[in-house]
Design a protein around this motif. Sequence first.
Motif, PDB file in Angstrom:
ATOM      1  N   THR A  34       0.824  -1.043   0.144  1.00  9.12           N
ATOM      2  CA  THR A  34       0.270   0.166   0.036  1.00  9.12           C
ATOM      3  C   THR A  34       0.978   1.189   0.150  1.00  9.12           C
ATOM      4  O   THR A  34       2.251   1.292   0.458  1.00  9.12           O
ATOM      5  CB  THR A  34      -1.103  -0.081   1.376  1.00  9.12           C
ATOM      6  OG1 THR A  34      -1.518   1.049   1.032  1.00  9.12           O
ATOM      7  CG2 THR A  34      -0.305  -0.228   2.549  1.00  9.12           C
ATOM      8  N   SER A  36      -0.395   3.997   1.190  1.00  9.56           N
ATOM      9  CA  SER A  36      -1.460   4.691   1.744  1.00  9.56           C
ATOM     10  C   SER A  36      -0.489   5.423   3.309  1.00  9.56           C
ATOM     11  O   SER A  36      -1.578   6.441   3.671  1.00  9.56           O
ATOM     12  CB  SER A  36      -2.735   3.966   2.546  1.00  9.56           C
ATOM     13  OG  SER A  36      -1.868   2.720   4.152  1.00  9.56           O
ATOM     14  N   LEU A  72      -2.985  -1.689  -2.632  1.00  6.78           N
ATOM     15  CA  LEU A  72      -4.054  -0.686  -2.471  1.00  6.78           C
ATOM     16  C   LEU A  72      -3.254   0.306  -2.200  1.00  6.78           C
ATOM     17  O   LEU A  72      -2.134   0.653  -2.351  1.00  6.78           O
ATOM     18  CB  LEU A  72      -3.914  -0.999  -0.603  1.00  6.78           C
ATOM     19  CG  LEU A  72      -4.469  -2.169  -0.040  1.00  6.78           C
ATOM     20  CD1 LEU A  72      -5.223  -2.205   1.156  1.00  6.78           C
ATOM     21  CD2 LEU A  72      -6.193  -2.551  -0.912  1.00  6.78           C
TER      22      LEU A  72
END
Length: 122
Positions: A34, A36, A72
């Motif tokens: 990810t 994120s 992600l």
Amino acid sequence: MEFAPETINIADLLDANLVRFDPVAQAKNISIETNSNIAAAVLADSRMIDTVLRNLISNSIKFTESGGQISLNVITYEGSVKVSITDSGVGMSPEKANNLFDLGVKTSTTGTDGESGTGLGL
């Protein structure tokens, strides 16, 4: 569910779901990558967005073979935020894809490790 929009950081919801699903992914030897760490503020209902992310990540794990990969990503551009969840999973036929959001059609498929589903699609 009543729509209650608020300013949230979408990356925080992704991180919370990573914590939630990490044991399941590890059990199938699936790596999740990810980006994120990007601060991406959006006006949304956090419960609704969390439900969508939870379903997408769960399905990615369910339909990815052992040793597979899930990614992600949060991308910000021109005042918008795009979240993408991609995986190395088995995919689905065009016929199933066409019926995914048809509430009258059951689309349940067994996961790569025998996981069951509701057949309600996404």
